[in-house]
Motif scaffolding. Sequence first.
Motif, PDB file in Angstrom:
ATOM      1  N   ALA A  19     -21.844  21.966  -8.520  1.00 42.62           N
ATOM      2  CA  ALA A  19     -21.378  20.773  -9.241  1.00 42.62           C
ATOM      3  C   ALA A  19     -21.560  20.956 -10.743  1.00 42.62           C
ATOM      4  N   ARG A  22     -18.806  22.415 -12.932  1.00 43.36           N
ATOM      5  CA  ARG A  22     -17.777  21.497 -13.464  1.00 43.36           C
ATOM      6  C   ARG A  22     -18.373  20.551 -14.506  1.00 43.36           C
ATOM      7  N   GLY A  72     -26.253  15.843  -8.392  1.00 43.36           N
ATOM      8  CA  GLY A  72     -27.000  15.677  -9.648  1.00 43.36           C
ATOM      9  C   GLY A  72     -26.801  14.324 -10.317  1.00 43.36           C
ATOM     10  N   THR A  80     -18.324   6.027 -14.820  1.00 39.55           N
ATOM     11  CA  THR A  80     -17.214   5.710 -15.718  1.00 39.55           C
ATOM     12  C   THR A  80     -17.409   4.291 -16.258  1.00 39.55           C
ATOM     13  N   PHE A 281     -14.313   1.942  -2.985  1.00 32.68           N
ATOM     14  CA  PHE A 281     -14.844   0.588  -2.740  1.00 32.68           C
ATOM     15  C   PHE A 281     -15.167  -0.097  -4.060  1.00 32.68           C
TER      16      PHE A 281
HETATM   17  C1  LIG Z   1     -12.432  -9.255 -10.698  1.00 28.34           C
HETATM   18  C2  LIG Z   1     -11.071  -8.689 -10.894  1.00 28.34           C
HETATM   19  C3  LIG Z   1      -9.988  -9.580 -10.266  1.00 28.34           C
HETATM   20  O1  LIG Z   1     -10.193 -10.166  -9.210  1.00 28.34           O
HETATM   21  O2  LIG Z   1      -8.926  -9.689 -10.875  1.00 28.34           O
HETATM   22  C4  LIG Z   1     -10.967  -7.304 -10.285  1.00 28.34           C
HETATM   23  O3  LIG Z   1     -10.621  -7.108  -9.128  1.00 28.34           O
HETATM   24  S1  LIG Z   1     -11.413  -6.051 -11.283  1.00 28.34           S
HETATM   25  C5  LIG Z   1     -11.333  -4.620 -10.335  1.00 28.34           C
HETATM   26  C6  LIG Z   1     -11.397  -3.437 -11.186  1.00 28.34           C
HETATM   27  N1  LIG Z   1     -11.485  -2.282 -10.350  1.00 28.34           N
HETATM   28  C7  LIG Z   1     -11.804  -1.062 -10.767  1.00 28.34           C
HETATM   29  O4  LIG Z   1     -11.953  -0.881 -11.977  1.00 28.34           O
HETATM   30  C8  LIG Z   1     -11.912   0.036  -9.761  1.00 28.34           C
HETATM   31  C9  LIG Z   1     -12.393   1.295 -10.361  1.00 28.34           C
HETATM   32  N2  LIG Z   1     -12.492   2.304  -9.358  1.00 28.34           N
HETATM   33  C10 LIG Z   1     -12.551   3.588  -9.631  1.00 28.34           C
HETATM   34  O5  LIG Z   1     -12.545   3.975 -10.779  1.00 28.34           O
HETATM   35  C11 LIG Z   1     -12.578   4.584  -8.508  1.00 28.34           C
HETATM   36  O6  LIG Z   1     -12.020   3.996  -7.355  1.00 28.34           O
HETATM   37  C12 LIG Z   1     -13.975   5.124  -8.246  1.00 28.34           C
HETATM   38  C13 LIG Z   1     -14.941   4.021  -7.851  1.00 28.34           C
HETATM   39  C14 LIG Z   1     -13.891   6.146  -7.104  1.00 28.34           C
HETATM   40  C15 LIG Z   1     -14.503   5.831  -9.489  1.00 28.34           C
HETATM   41  O7  LIG Z   1     -13.624   6.814  -9.917  1.00 28.34           O
HETATM   42  P1  LIG Z   1     -13.866   7.578 -11.313  1.00 28.34           P
HETATM   43  O8  LIG Z   1     -12.744   8.507 -11.510  1.00 28.34           O
HETATM   44  O9  LIG Z   1     -14.137   6.600 -12.364  1.00 28.34           O
HETATM   45  O10 LIG Z   1     -15.223   8.335 -11.096  1.00 28.34           O
HETATM   46  P2  LIG Z   1     -15.630   9.525 -10.100  1.00 28.34           P
HETATM   47  O11 LIG Z   1     -17.020   9.298  -9.697  1.00 28.34           O
HETATM   48  O12 LIG Z   1     -14.627   9.678  -9.031  1.00 28.34           O
HETATM   49  O13 LIG Z   1     -15.658  10.765 -11.091  1.00 28.34           O
HETATM   50  C16 LIG Z   1     -14.515  11.413 -11.594  1.00 28.34           C
HETATM   51  C17 LIG Z   1     -14.545  12.889 -11.146  1.00 28.34           C
HETATM   52  O14 LIG Z   1     -15.760  13.492 -11.595  1.00 28.34           O
HETATM   53  C18 LIG Z   1     -16.499  14.016 -10.504  1.00 28.34           C
HETATM   54  N3  LIG Z   1     -17.926  13.804 -10.755  1.00 28.34           N
HETATM   55  C19 LIG Z   1     -18.494  12.660 -11.141  1.00 28.34           C
HETATM   56  N4  LIG Z   1     -19.816  12.812 -11.306  1.00 28.34           N
HETATM   57  C20 LIG Z   1     -20.101  14.084 -10.995  1.00 28.34           C
HETATM   58  C21 LIG Z   1     -21.297  14.861 -10.953  1.00 28.34           C
HETATM   59  N5  LIG Z   1     -22.455  14.349 -11.247  1.00 28.34           N
HETATM   60  N6  LIG Z   1     -21.216  16.159 -10.585  1.00 28.34           N
HETATM   61  C22 LIG Z   1     -20.003  16.691 -10.249  1.00 28.34           C
HETATM   62  N7  LIG Z   1     -18.856  16.014 -10.263  1.00 28.34           N
HETATM   63  C23 LIG Z   1     -18.885  14.726 -10.635  1.00 28.34           C
HETATM   64  C24 LIG Z   1     -16.005  13.235  -9.304  1.00 28.34           C
HETATM   65  O15 LIG Z   1     -16.209  13.933  -8.089  1.00 28.34           O
HETATM   66  C25 LIG Z   1     -14.531  13.028  -9.632  1.00 28.34           C
HETATM   67  O16 LIG Z   1     -13.781  14.165  -9.321  1.00 28.34           O
HETATM   68  P3  LIG Z   1     -12.877  14.268  -7.992  1.00 28.34           P
HETATM   69  O17 LIG Z   1     -12.001  13.070  -7.993  1.00 28.34           O
HETATM   70  O18 LIG Z   1     -12.147  15.536  -8.172  1.00 28.34           O
HETATM   71  O19 LIG Z   1     -13.854  14.248  -6.842  1.00 28.34           O
END
Ligand SMILES: C[C@H](C(=O)O)C(=O)SCCNC(=O)CCNC(=O)[C@H](O)C(C)(C)COP(=O)(O)OP(=O)(O)OC[C@H]1O[C@@H](n2cnc3c(N)ncnc32)[C@H](O)[C@@H]1OP(=O)(O)O
Length: 552
Positions: A19, A22, A72, A80, A281
């Motif tokens: 990990a 990357r 990690g 994010t 989720f």
């Molecule tokens: C109240 C209001 C209303 O009612 O109107 C609402 O609904 S507001 C609702 C608003 N909703 C939202 O904002 C939903 C947001 N959701 C999301 O962003 C997504 O679904 C999520 C929860 C999966 C998060 O996705 P993300 O891209 O921000 O973050 P990720 O954790 O997937 O990280 C991005 C990439 O980095 C990698 N990555 C992250 N951390 C690490 C680490 N420590 N080591 C190695 N790799 C890592 C992940 O595997 C991924 O790659 P790879 O992809 O290649 O594995």
Amino acid sequence: MGKQYDEAKQAWQQKLTKAQERFPERKDSFVNSSELEIDALYLPKQEALEEDYIEKLGFPGQYPYTRGIQPGMYRSRFWTMRQYAGFGSAKETNNRFRYLLDQGQTGLSVAFDLPTQIGYDSDDPMAEGEVGKVGVAIDSLEDMETLLEGIPLDKVSTSMTINAPASVLLCMYIAVAEKQGVPKEKITGTIQNDILKEYIARGTYIYPPKPSMRLITNIFEYCAKEVPKFNTISVSGYHIREAGSTAVQEVAFTLANGIAYVKAAIESGLDVDQFAPRLAFFFNAHNNFFEEAAKFRAARRIWAKIMKEKFNAKDEKSLRLRFHTQTGGSTLTAQQPDNNIVRVALQALSAVLGGTQSLHTNSRDEALALPTEESARIALRTQQIIAHESGVADTVDPLAGSYFIEDMTDQIEKEVWAYIDRIDEMGGAVQAVEDGYMQREIHQAAYEAQKRIESKEDIIVGLNEFQLEEELQADLLKVDEQLEKNQVKQVQKVRSNRNQSEVEDKLDALKQAAKDDHVNLMPFILDAVRSYATVGEICNVLRDEFGEFTGA
Ligand SMILES: C[C@H](C(=O)O)C(=O)SCCNC(=O)CCNC(=O)[C@H](O)C(C)(C)COP(=O)(O)OP(=O)(O)OC[C@H]1O[C@@H](n2cnc3c(N)ncnc32)[C@H](O)[C@@H]1OP(=O)(O)O
């Protein structure tokens, strides 16, 4: 136990090294003010190691993922920082997005106005008075182009809170990316696409459950092949909690809905490992700090078991519950709004200690209006302070091993399983929603909570105790009344400039496709969007074919 533990530890170390290729660690070494070294992970001492450590907790990045989904976690990459934003026109919202990115936000999150969310154009009589109010008004691809102007879609991931018309908005996003020269295989983001909780708690549904489930599985199938990095659903407990549920109900009903989506997709012929890695989720973070942190840990463990044992998923990525968190809107008070900054900080901290992947921190004035630029900035700064100053992100799952936290995690898990089993016996979440079961359970919990506030068994600072004589805050954001008129003109201009016969052909092709349950509608919607057919026109075609849901 010794051997199993040693093997798991070795596997974790290997995963961690991989990990870090990357995402290398953020610092060469992590130390506190006393220059004491902080390790990546703390483990029970050999003599305190319990029989069930591996089964219940294990290592981060390993089944059952209680300690987090990445080996990690935040040592390499913070969650994010993704503030939900959108109001007025596409241009105004684009400005707010750029402002937030300039201020260090790391992902986008689009709030759409109500007409867009229920599939009406801005000039539809149903839209009157609502255009641009709770989010941005998007009618056609042209608005989407303006919304995303100057934002590099190969670098920024975007969440879109859109449910019944999720397919349409996703297609618009794909079309804008293509215009930017970014192929759909490269775009990253999430659509909410979670219709069951709309019936239960949020209300922006259009079609009845069956065709809605078809649209959702069409998206799963299409994205697995064509848009592989996009998260195809954000199964949401947030709104269930906002409607008054307990933390246990929030997790239970959300995971029960998750099970229903997985079942529907498998029944439509998909292999579980084809789509499950891209299920995401969305949870709420309320004030009871340890309960919330334990809730997130329990949710991960339960989902991993569901996917492994119920659905026989083989790909590790299918087992990991990845989630976004938003701090609890309903916990904010209109009284003494600055106090909300403190509530939000505590709630956000519980989400980070619970291992969230993405986070929205509410603005202090959200109980009163849409956030002003200043309060949106303070909300973002709250996350940045937790990330950079508090040190909580320097080691993985720091609450593990606390007697209280582990016990609470176990108890929440037990209560959640009891609900999931009950819903299973009723025939699953779709049936339970149609019968109004979850709605009734939530109303009962909300009623009990309200009684506790009224009797002052629960104290809410500034609301039922420690009140002040105060005037309502003056500096609130207002949406310009002219906006609706402009947006109506804009959509009418789009209609008069496009190739009308092409639009009609595409809409007709969609209509025919909708009649056959075995056809995937996504390519037809994408074609319609590219011809500048509007959200309302596309949704109306499907309304005619699928009918409308009128309530449970
Ligand atoms: C109240 C209001 C209303 O009612 O109107 C609402 O609904 S507001 C609702 C608003 N909703 C939202 O904002 C939903 C947001 N959701 C999301 O962003 C997504 O679904 C999520 C929860 C999966 C998060 O996705 P993300 O891209 O921000 O973050 P990720 O954790 O997937 O990280 C991005 C990439 O980095 C990698 N990555 C992250 N951390 C690490 C680490 N420590 N080591 C190695 N790799 C890592 C992940 O595997 C991924 O790659 P790879 O992809 O290649 O594995």
